[in-house]
Scaffold this motif. Structure first.
Motif, mmCIF file in Angstrom:
data_model
loop_
_atom_site.group_PDB
_atom_site.id
_atom_site.type_symbol
_atom_site.label_atom_id
_atom_site.label_comp_id
_atom_site.label_asym_id
_atom_site.label_seq_id
_atom_site.Cartn_x
_atom_site.Cartn_y
_atom_site.Cartn_z
ATOM 1 N N GLU A 194 7.873 -9.579 69.491
ATOM 2 C CA GLU A 194 8.169 -8.293 70.149
ATOM 3 C C GLU A 194 8.306 -8.469 71.670
ATOM 4 O OE1 GLU A 194 5.276 -5.276 68.940
ATOM 5 O OE2 GLU A 194 5.353 -4.561 71.017
ATOM 6 N N VAL A 195 7.377 -9.194 72.265
ATOM 7 C CA VAL A 195 7.419 -9.366 73.730
ATOM 8 C C VAL A 195 8.607 -10.250 74.125
ATOM 9 C CG1 VAL A 195 6.154 -10.165 75.760
ATOM 10 C CG2 VAL A 195 4.932 -8.995 73.947
ATOM 11 N N MET A 196 8.891 -11.247 73.307
ATOM 12 C CA MET A 196 10.048 -12.104 73.619
ATOM 13 C C MET A 196 11.330 -11.287 73.580
ATOM 14 S SD MET A 196 10.657 -15.216 74.524
ATOM 15 C CE MET A 196 12.244 -15.806 75.105
ATOM 16 N N GLN A 201 15.886 -9.146 76.633
ATOM 17 C CA GLN A 201 16.656 -7.974 77.080
ATOM 18 C C GLN A 201 16.679 -7.890 78.607
ATOM 19 O OE1 GLN A 201 15.078 -4.380 75.475
ATOM 20 N NE2 GLN A 201 17.073 -3.785 74.645
ATOM 21 N N ALA A 202 15.529 -8.143 79.210
ATOM 22 C CA ALA A 202 15.410 -8.020 80.668
ATOM 23 C C ALA A 202 16.057 -9.189 81.409
ATOM 24 C CB ALA A 202 13.938 -7.927 81.047
ATOM 25 N N GLU A 203 16.306 -10.274 80.715
ATOM 26 C CA GLU A 203 16.818 -11.484 81.372
ATOM 27 C C GLU A 203 18.205 -11.857 80.856
ATOM 28 O OE1 GLU A 203 15.508 -13.146 83.900
ATOM 29 O OE2 GLU A 203 13.722 -11.888 83.992
ATOM 30 N N GLY A 204 19.102 -10.898 80.955
ATOM 31 C CA GLY A 204 20.517 -11.160 80.633
ATOM 32 C C GLY A 204 20.731 -11.624 79.214
ATOM 33 N N GLY A 205 19.969 -11.054 78.273
ATOM 34 C CA GLY A 205 20.120 -11.452 76.869
ATOM 35 C C GLY A 205 19.563 -12.855 76.624
ATOM 36 N N GLY A 206 18.884 -13.403 77.613
ATOM 37 C CA GLY A 206 18.294 -14.747 77.483
ATOM 38 C C GLY A 206 19.017 -15.762 78.346
ATOM 39 N N GLY A 222 7.004 -16.705 66.682
ATOM 40 C CA GLY A 222 7.563 -15.345 66.722
ATOM 41 C C GLY A 222 8.714 -15.259 67.715
ATOM 42 N N ALA A 223 8.531 -15.902 68.865
ATOM 43 C CA ALA A 223 9.564 -15.875 69.911
ATOM 44 C C ALA A 223 10.825 -16.614 69.462
ATOM 45 C CB ALA A 223 9.017 -16.504 71.189
ATOM 46 N N ILE A 224 10.631 -17.697 68.713
ATOM 47 C CA ILE A 224 11.791 -18.465 68.198
ATOM 48 C C ILE A 224 12.674 -17.544 67.343
ATOM 49 C CG2 ILE A 224 12.418 -20.266 66.510
ATOM 50 C CD1 ILE A 224 10.001 -21.895 67.659
ATOM 51 N N GLN A 225 12.032 -16.741 66.527
ATOM 52 C CA GLN A 225 12.769 -15.787 65.690
ATOM 53 C C GLN A 225 13.566 -14.813 66.567
ATOM 54 O OE1 GLN A 225 12.919 -16.210 62.469
ATOM 55 N NE2 GLN A 225 14.379 -14.504 62.356
ATOM 56 N N ALA A 226 12.915 -14.300 67.598
ATOM 57 C CA ALA A 226 13.596 -13.354 68.508
ATOM 58 C C ALA A 226 14.792 -14.025 69.192
ATOM 59 C CB ALA A 226 12.604 -12.843 69.555
ATOM 60 N N ILE A 227 14.616 -15.268 69.591
ATOM 61 C CA ILE A 227 15.695 -15.993 70.293
ATOM 62 C C ILE A 227 16.885 -16.199 69.350
ATOM 63 C CG2 ILE A 227 16.298 -18.212 71.386
ATOM 64 C CD1 ILE A 227 13.290 -18.332 72.325
ATOM 65 N N LYS A 228 16.565 -16.546 68.098
ATOM 66 C CA LYS A 228 17.645 -16.746 67.118
ATOM 67 C C LYS A 228 18.389 -15.430 66.870
ATOM 68 C CE LYS A 228 15.543 -19.663 63.769
ATOM 69 N NZ LYS A 228 15.251 -20.378 62.709
ATOM 70 N N GLU A 229 17.618 -14.353 66.734
ATOM 71 C CA GLU A 229 18.241 -13.047 66.483
ATOM 72 C C GLU A 229 19.098 -12.610 67.662
ATOM 73 O OE1 GLU A 229 15.182 -10.294 65.209
ATOM 74 O OE2 GLU A 229 14.698 -11.556 63.484
ATOM 75 N N ALA A 230 18.794 -13.135 68.869
ATOM 76 C CA ALA A 230 19.593 -12.803 70.055
ATOM 77 C C ALA A 230 20.837 -13.707 70.149
ATOM 78 C CB ALA A 230 18.738 -12.938 71.309
ATOM 79 N N GLY A 231 21.014 -14.576 69.158
ATOM 80 C CA GLY A 231 22.209 -15.417 69.112
ATOM 81 C C GLY A 231 22.110 -16.688 69.951
ATOM 82 N N LEU A 232 20.885 -17.066 70.320
ATOM 83 C CA LEU A 232 20.698 -18.288 71.126
ATOM 84 C C LEU A 232 20.017 -19.370 70.284
ATOM 85 C CD1 LEU A 232 19.416 -16.636 74.419
ATOM 86 C CD2 LEU A 232 21.699 -17.583 74.026
ATOM 87 N N ASN A 233 20.073 -20.583 70.787
ATOM 88 C CA ASN A 233 19.433 -21.702 70.087
ATOM 89 C C ASN A 233 18.103 -22.046 70.747
ATOM 90 O OD1 ASN A 233 21.629 -22.152 68.321
ATOM 91 N ND2 ASN A 233 22.708 -23.215 69.974
ATOM 92 N N PRO A 234 16.984 -21.674 70.076
ATOM 93 C CA PRO A 234 15.684 -22.053 70.649
ATOM 94 C C PRO A 234 15.551 -23.573 70.656
ATOM 95 C CG PRO A 234 15.436 -21.152 68.424
ATOM 96 C CD PRO A 234 16.870 -20.973 68.797
ATOM 97 N N GLY A 235 14.916 -24.093 71.686
ATOM 98 C CA GLY A 235 14.763 -25.548 71.779
ATOM 99 C C GLY A 235 15.909 -26.194 72.540
ATOM 100 N N GLU A 236 17.040 -25.477 72.649
ATOM 101 C CA GLU A 236 18.185 -26.003 73.417
ATOM 102 C C GLU A 236 18.516 -25.041 74.553
ATOM 103 O OE1 GLU A 236 21.556 -26.906 70.914
ATOM 104 O OE2 GLU A 236 20.259 -28.006 69.532
#
Ligand code: AHR
Length: 315
Positions: A194-196, A201-206, A222-236
Motif C-alpha cells: 500500500e505504501v509503495m 504515484q508521488a514519484e512519477g509513476g516510479g 509487498g512493494a515488489i507486487q506494487a512495482i509490477k502492477e505499476a508496469g515496472l521491473n522490480p530489481g532492475e
C-alpha cells in the motif's frame, strides 16, 4: 563471574544445570515470515529441551504484552522471553518480574529500560544491519544519482529506529544518494504494498525512484507486487534491498526482482535458553547482549539454493 540469582531461585531450578521447566514467551504477533519462523523455532527449541512454553501472541499491542508478562508472573513461571513490540514503556513490568525473581530475556528487539531489569538480550546489531544495506546500495550505484524510498518498520520499534539510523550512516557523505520518501509499512506485506503504491504515484509513476530500502523482506515483497502492477521491473528499474533473508525474498532474488537482503537469524531462542540454562545452574550472568550475525546476500549468492534450504524452516 558475577552471581545474580538468589540461592532460593537456584535451588528452585535444580542443581543439575537443567533449564527451567516453565517459560513464558510474549511474542509480538505474526506480522512477517521472519516472526513466524522465530515462533516456530522457539517452540521447537523448548520442546527439544523439555520446557513447557507458555505462548502469548500480543497481536502487535504493547498492552497485551504487559498483561501477558503479569500473567506469567502470577503463574510463577521460571523465566520469561519477551520480544518487545516497541522500545519504550517497559520499566514497571520489568521491575515486577525482577521483584518476583523471574529472569527476563529479550528477543530480537531492544528496550530503553535499565539493563539491570533484564538478564540479557539476544539479537542482531540493528544499526549495523542498516549500515550493511546502505553500503550495498552505495557500492551498487557507484556514484550515480539515486533517489531512495524507504519503508520503515513498526513506529517506535528498535529495528525501525536503528535500521533507519544505520542506513543513513552508510549513505552519509554520498551526495548522489538521497532518501526522498520514508514511511512506515509496519513490517507487513500488505502495508508495504500500500505504501509503495503511494510512493510510486508521488514519484512519477516510479520513474523518479532508483531504489527501495525496506526494513524487512515482507514489506519488500509487498512493494515488489506494487512495482509490477505499476508496469515496472522490480530489481532492475527499481533496486531493492531489505532485511531478514526469508525464503520469499530469495525467490524474488532468483527471479531478478529483488537485489539484496541482510540476514537476521530467527533462532533467537537457542542462545536465550543456553544463557538461561547457565544462569539457572549456578547463577552465571551472561553478557547483556548476545549478538547474532548479519550476513549480506545478493543475487550472486545462489538465491534459488537459499530458497530451497530455508523453505521448510517455519517461515
Ligand atoms: O524485530 C525483528 C523484525 O521484526 C524483523 O526484521 C521483522 O520481519 C519482524 O517483524
Amino acid at each position: 563471574m558475577k552471581t545474580l540469582l538468589s540461592t532460593a531461585a537456584i535451588l528452585a531450578f535444580g542443581a543439575t544445570g537443567a533449564l527451567a521447566q516453565t517459560v513464558g514467551f510474549s511474542q509480538i504477533g505474526s506480522e512477517s515470515g521472519w516472526r513466524a519462523a522465530e515462533t516456530t523455532l522457539t517452540r521447537q527449541q523448548a520442546e527439544e529441551r523439555g520446557i513447557d512454553l507458555k505462548f502469548s501472541d500480543a497481536q502487535q499491542k504493547q498492552e497485551n504484552q504487559i498483561a501477558a508478562i503479569r500473567s506469567f508472573i502470577a503463574q510463577g513461571v521460571d523465566a520469561i522471553l519477551l520480544a518487545p513490540v516497541v522500545a519504550t514503556g517497559w520499566d514497571s513490568v520489568l521491575e515486577e518480574a525482577k521483584e518476583a525473581e523471574i529472569p527476563v530475556v529479550l528477543l530480537d528487539r531492544q528496550v530503553d529500560s535499565d539493563p539491570s531489569l533484564y538478564l540479557t538480550a539476544v539479537g542482531s546489531d540493528l544499526v549495523h544491519e542498516g549500515e550493511v544495506a546502505g553500503q550495498w546500495l552505495v557500492d551498487e550505484v557507484a556514484g550515480e544519482e539515486c533517489r531512495v524510498v524507504e519503508l520503515q518498520g513498526t513506529t517506535g520499534s528498535s529495528p525501525a529506529i536503528d535500521r533507519k539510523t544505520g542506513f543513513e550512516n552508510a549513505i552519509e557523505g554520498h551526495d548522489n544518494i538521497e532518501i526522498v520518501r520514508s514511511q512506515t509499512g509496519d513490517f507487513t506485506r500488505a502495508k508495504g504494498k500500500e505504501v509503495m503504491e503511494s510512493f510510486l504515484q508521488a514519484e512519477g509513476g516510479g520513474a523518479d525512484i532508483c531504489a527501495l530500502y525496506a526494513h524487512n523482506d515482507d514489506m519488500a515483497v509487498g512493494a515488489i507486487q506494487a512495482i509490477k502492477e505499476a508496469g515496472l521491473n522490480p530489481g532492475e528499474d527499481i533496486l531493492i534491498v531489505s532485511i531478514d533473508a526469508v525464503p520469499d525474498i530469495f525467490q524474488a532474488m532468483a527471479a531478478g526482482e529483488a537485489n539484496a537482503t541482510v540476514e537476521l537469524t530467527p533462532n533467537m531462542a537457542g542462545p536465550a535458553f543456553d544463557a538461561l540454562e547457565a544462569y539457572m545452574a549456578d547463577g552465571t550472568e551472561p553478557e547483556k547482549f548476545i549478538q547474532t550475525e548479519s550476513k549480506l546476500y545478493t543475487q550472486s549468492d545462489d538465491p534459488a539454493g537459499e530458497y530451497e534450504r530455508r523453505k521448510d524452516l517455519g517461515y
